[in-house]
Design a protein around this motif. Sequence first.
Motif, PDB file in Angstrom:
ATOM      1  N   VAL A  26     -28.108 -20.574 -26.246  1.00  0.00           N
ATOM      2  CA  VAL A  26     -28.960 -20.314 -25.092  1.00  0.00           C
ATOM      3  C   VAL A  26     -30.392 -20.629 -25.518  1.00  0.00           C
ATOM      4  N   MET A  27     -31.025 -21.565 -24.837  1.00  0.00           N
ATOM      5  CA  MET A  27     -32.349 -22.041 -25.262  1.00  0.00           C
ATOM      6  C   MET A  27     -33.329 -22.065 -24.092  1.00  0.00           C
ATOM      7  N   ALA A  28     -34.438 -21.358 -24.221  1.00  0.00           N
ATOM      8  CA  ALA A  28     -35.494 -21.419 -23.202  1.00  0.00           C
ATOM      9  C   ALA A  28     -36.093 -22.822 -23.193  1.00  0.00           C
ATOM     10  N   ILE A  29     -36.353 -23.335 -21.996  1.00  0.00           N
ATOM     11  CA  ILE A  29     -36.910 -24.680 -21.890  1.00  0.00           C
ATOM     12  C   ILE A  29     -38.219 -24.724 -21.101  1.00  0.00           C
ATOM     13  N   GLU A  30     -38.431 -23.742 -20.206  1.00  0.00           N
ATOM     14  CA  GLU A  30     -39.709 -23.715 -19.482  1.00  0.00           C
ATOM     15  C   GLU A  30     -39.943 -22.334 -18.887  1.00  0.00           C
ATOM     16  N   ASN A  31     -41.228 -22.032 -18.715  1.00  0.00           N
ATOM     17  CA  ASN A  31     -41.645 -20.771 -18.118  1.00  0.00           C
ATOM     18  C   ASN A  31     -42.604 -21.075 -16.974  1.00  0.00           C
TER      19      ASN A  31
END
Length: 282
Positions: free
Chosen positions: A59-64
């Motif tokens: 699970v990888m954050a890519i944008e906020n």
Amino acid sequence: MLLQIMESEKLKIAIQGVKGSFHEEAAYKYFGQDIETLECESFKRTCELLKLGKADYVVMAIENSIAGSILPNYNLLRDYRFHILGEVHLHIQQHLLALPGTKLSDIKFVESHPIAIRQCDEFLSEHPEWIVKEGMDTASSAQAIVSEKLTNTAAIAGEAAAKIYGLDIIERRIETNKKNATRFLILSNDVVEQKNANKASLSFQTGNAVGSLAIILQCFAEQNVNLSKIQSMPVVGKRNEYDFYVDVEWKKQSDYDAAIRKVLKHSVNFNIMGEYVKNEKV
């Protein structure tokens, strides 16, 4: 013995950070509670675990929605070439956590992940006397307060971290934008066909001719395929050359298929990183 076998059959999900992090919350939201999360000190480490087969997914954050794209993670997507299985949108609520009994006036240091710090710029600017330090993760910053008994330090983290590590929330909802949300990608070693896919993440390069990128974007528009995101990253070692990462959405599969055929004629190093179902819920 039976319990050990059952536990070994749980999906192993690599996350950046520790228990109580937003990555863990995103993993639970996508896969459900019956999983094993593997804590990693960096995003690169999560990718290594997946590459080595020690994790089933990442699970990888890519944008906020406040801090923008997490650019180093695009480099990881390029280097590891994992398949994007899906996405998760998570409503991010940031709180100021400290040891029980700690008052706001006791705080001298605040620590959290750099992205979380950026999300709370407005609140932190009201306390210029605090020394703000970047940590590995929101939850690990909370964990350190407990393990090191830091009576003069607060962490910016979520409510789950407060519960897990027994910290008080001394200020709630300190994020600048109350509609703060983060998009996470679900990464897999294997290509998994998604029924009813209506979104895709693509990457490609263009030629140096005038309007080369515009021609590709027009291919999508002509087929009624919506371009929901575009991100450019320099090609390593090549001046004035860029990788373009785009997310596209469609209502009719035939429109998407036709757009891809057109784009292939005008692009270089074209790659379908993943075709999946768009996540509507935040």
